[in-house]
Scaffold this motif. Structure first.
Motif, short mmCIF file in Angstrom:
data_model
loop_
_atom_site.label_atom_id
_atom_site.label_comp_id
_atom_site.label_asym_id
_atom_site.label_seq_id
_atom_site.Cartn_x
_atom_site.Cartn_y
_atom_site.Cartn_z
N UNK A 23 50.46 38.66 33.34
CA UNK A 23 51.87 39.07 33.30
C UNK A 23 52.14 40.24 34.21
N UNK A 24 51.11 41.01 34.55
CA UNK A 24 51.27 42.15 35.44
C UNK A 24 51.16 41.77 36.92
N UNK A 25 50.87 40.52 37.21
CA UNK A 25 50.72 40.08 38.59
C UNK A 25 52.08 39.80 39.20
N UNK A 26 52.43 40.55 40.24
CA UNK A 26 53.74 40.42 40.87
C UNK A 26 53.59 39.97 42.32
N UNK A 27 54.22 38.87 42.69
CA UNK A 27 54.20 38.45 44.10
C UNK A 27 55.11 39.35 44.94
N UNK A 31 51.60 38.91 49.06
CA UNK A 31 50.55 39.53 48.25
C UNK A 31 49.47 38.48 47.98
N UNK A 32 48.24 38.82 48.26
CA UNK A 32 47.16 37.85 48.10
C UNK A 32 45.83 38.56 47.89
N UNK A 34 48.61 32.18 41.76
CA UNK A 34 49.54 33.00 42.54
C UNK A 34 49.84 32.29 43.85
N UNK A 35 51.13 32.10 44.12
CA UNK A 35 51.58 31.50 45.38
C UNK A 35 52.49 32.52 46.06
N UNK A 36 52.18 32.84 47.32
CA UNK A 36 53.01 33.82 48.01
C UNK A 36 53.01 33.56 49.50
N UNK A 37 53.91 34.24 50.19
CA UNK A 37 54.11 34.06 51.62
C UNK A 37 55.08 35.14 52.08
N UNK A 38 55.25 35.23 53.38
CA UNK A 38 56.33 36.05 53.93
C UNK A 38 57.06 35.24 54.99
N UNK A 55 56.23 31.32 41.65
CA UNK A 55 55.16 31.91 42.45
C UNK A 55 53.99 32.36 41.58
N UNK A 56 54.17 32.40 40.28
CA UNK A 56 53.07 32.67 39.34
C UNK A 56 53.04 31.54 38.32
#
Length: 570
Positions: A89-93, A100-101, A149-153, A195-196
């Protein structure tokens, strides 16, 4: 995040940050449970450790013990999953400008999308089994949950690859359009727009495969003119789309147990259990508490790949300490061979089949201090035992993955192989002064049919043992092994007088049909127990007495010759 850095211990030049759970009531683990999680952290055992609970409290004692060594478990604990669920729950993209990776993530770049990834955070319930060097498979439950976790910019609109009129009021919209969880090539779960993602799954598959988290990331160009009263949603065009994924090798844990059952003449039950996957223990379901424990013990440790997170932007990247760290259960061999409990009154282990394996001690992380075996051990997959439990209903098989168990029932009497009584007799034949012949006969105590030890395999396929090995029964005479002929008899020549103990060692009931229990007999032989023996004995006495009789007679004659008669010379 509900973690407090409570102490920094300096050893040499190494700084160790010890995480301890806060007193927040929101956290599902208490302080004692939290103290057991960190087997992969350096053990620091400073003198005079102080805690807020007081030196004499139970919490302080467990925390101090956890600082000095690694705490282990008799069975797969739930603490690893509960910690990981809460920490997730503390994981933020990041936002559209930051990806974030974890440092070891596989990054994908495209036209507009950069530093895109899909990373597995945790899969529970699961257990990493340290079987031997370079062999530590991850077993997952057939029903569980995967978090990722899925992320990108997104590159700015000035990107030359995107043809945009600067006066059009265009903007970029970006999203994770779909996330999928795959086992092998089969899609188990699909979720949209997260993303989470939290992906619950259920599968009937077993054995080796790959667990994959896969995500589609899409960027759209929205054009609209505020001067005409339009919005940026009037017209959308997809300008970039990528699919990112991460796969890990797993083995779906689902104990499938083959059972063989026999009934002893005195009412005892023989049970043989066979399965290919590692097992934690067996509990006999009845009035008693009989059980058999396997070789595995457990510890929990964090995945160090999530200790830090990388924040990637267009102008560079930086590493920051992660607020979310998954914890996993690990199994290791701690004892050589299965053992029955209770020790005195528990079941008797008749046989164990397995694979001889090297100790995995050298492959455990440097900071993990547990009682792993140092010598080769047996990974058992087959076990035969005998119990006097009269109300036995079944066997509860406990797995090495938390919550994955099964129960096998004891079949009715028609499907239980009976063990028959054997009758062993021994008689003296052809006795002489120099030796005797022992005639041994082995028969079925009920039918009187001879038991041949030269052909022990029947046509019943159930008679094939679980591990494919066939053991032949045999007879011993004072420890010397003999076999009977097809008539169930054997003869043994003996030369030394004395008592002879004969014992029948039956082959395993797994590989014999019909199967028997052992029996004993004894006989004594001495030459003086026969007429020929007495004749030989007297003959020997006569021959040995001739020299003594002759010497005695000669002595008497010489004595008379030399005798002095005092009356003759008076």
């Amino acid at each position: 995040m509900h973690l407090l850095v409570v102490s920094v211990v300096v050893i040499g030049l190494t700084t160790i940050i010890v995480p301890v759970q806060s007193t927040s009531s929101e956290h599902p683990l208490d302080e004692n449970e939290t103290a057991t999680l960190w087997s992969n952290d350096p053990d620091t055992c400073p003198e005079g450790i102080q805690t807020g609970d007081g030196v004499g409290s139970e919490t302080a004692a467990i925390r101090e013990l956890a600082n000095c060594t690694d705490l282990t478990f008799k069975r797969p604990p739930s603490t690893a999953a509960r910690w990981s669920v809460h920490d997730f729950e503390e994981l933020e993209p990041g936002d559209g400008n930051t990806s974030v990776h974890p440092p070891n993530a596989t990054l994908t770049d495209s036209v507009v999308i950069a530093d895109a990834h899909a990373s597995l955070f945790a899969a529970h319930p699961s257990t990493t089994v340290h079987r031997e060097p370079d062999d530590s498979p991850l077993y997952i439950a057939p029903t569980g949950t995967v978090r990722g976790l899925v992320d990108y910019r997104v590159r700015p609109l000035e990107n030359e690859s995107v043809d945009v009129d600067p006066d059009s009021g265009a903007s970029l919209r970006h999203e994770v359009s779909e996330v999928r969880l795959l086992l092998g090539g089969d899609v188990l779960t699909v979720t949209n727009g997260s993303q989470t993602p939290v992906l619950a799954y259920e599968t009937n598959e077993t054995g080796r495969t790959n667990l994959t988290i896969e995500a589609d990331i899409r960027v759209r160009l929205a054009q609209g003119s505020p001067a005409t009263g339009g919005t940026d949603s009037d017209s959308e065009t997809t300008v970039d789309e990528v699919t990112v994924s991460e796969s890990i090798p797993v083995r779906v844990y689902g104990p499938t147990v083959e059972q063989f059952t026999a009934r002893y003449p005195n009412g005892d039950t023989g049970i043989a259990l066979y399965q290919r996957q590692p097992w934690h223990g067996y509990s006999l379901r009845g009035d008693g508490d009989a059980r058999v424990r396997g070789v595995w013990r457990y510890y929990t440790a964090r995945d160090t790949g999530w200790d830090e997170l990388v924040h990637s932007r267009s102008d560079g990247s930086e590493r920051v300490r992660s607020d979310a760290r998954p914890v996993f259960v690990h199994a290791y061999p701690s004892e050589i061979g299965p053992r029955a409990e209770p020790v005195r009154d528990g079941p008797t282990i008749l046989d164990v089949w397995g694979t001889e394996s090297e100790s995995p001690a050298i492959e455990l992380p440097e900071n993990v201090t547990v009682d792993v075996v140092e010598q080769p051990y047996t990974q058992s997959y087959g076990l035969a035992l005998r119990t006097d439990e009269r109300t036995l209903e079944g066997v509860h098989v406990q797995g090495i993955v938390r919550g994955v168990n099964t129960t096998v029932t004891i079949p009715d009497d028609e499907r239980v192989r009976p063990l028959r009584e054997s009758e062993l007799s021994v008689e003296l034949e052809n006795q002489s002064a120099s030796g005797a012949t022992l005639r041994i006969e082995l028969t079925d105590a009920t039918t009187g049919d001879p038991i041949s030890l030269t052909d022990t395999q029947g046509a019943d396929p159930v008679a094939v043992p679980a591990d494919g090995e066939r053991r032949t029964g045999y007879i011993t005479v004072n420890g010397e092994r003999v076999e009977t002929n097809p008539d169930g008899t054997a003869t043994v020549q003996v030369r030394e007088p004395g008592s002879y103990s004969v014992r029948y060692h039956p082959g395993s009931w797994l590989s014999h049909d019909p199967a028997y229990v052992g029996s004993t007999a004894s006989v004594s032989w001495h030459p003086l127990l026969t007429v020929a023996g007495w004749v030989a004995f007297l003959d020997e006495v006569v021959w040995w007495s001739i020299p003594f009789v002759t010497a005695l007679y000669g002595g008497i004659r010489i004595g008379k010759f030399l005798k002095y008669d005092e009356y003759q010379y008076k």
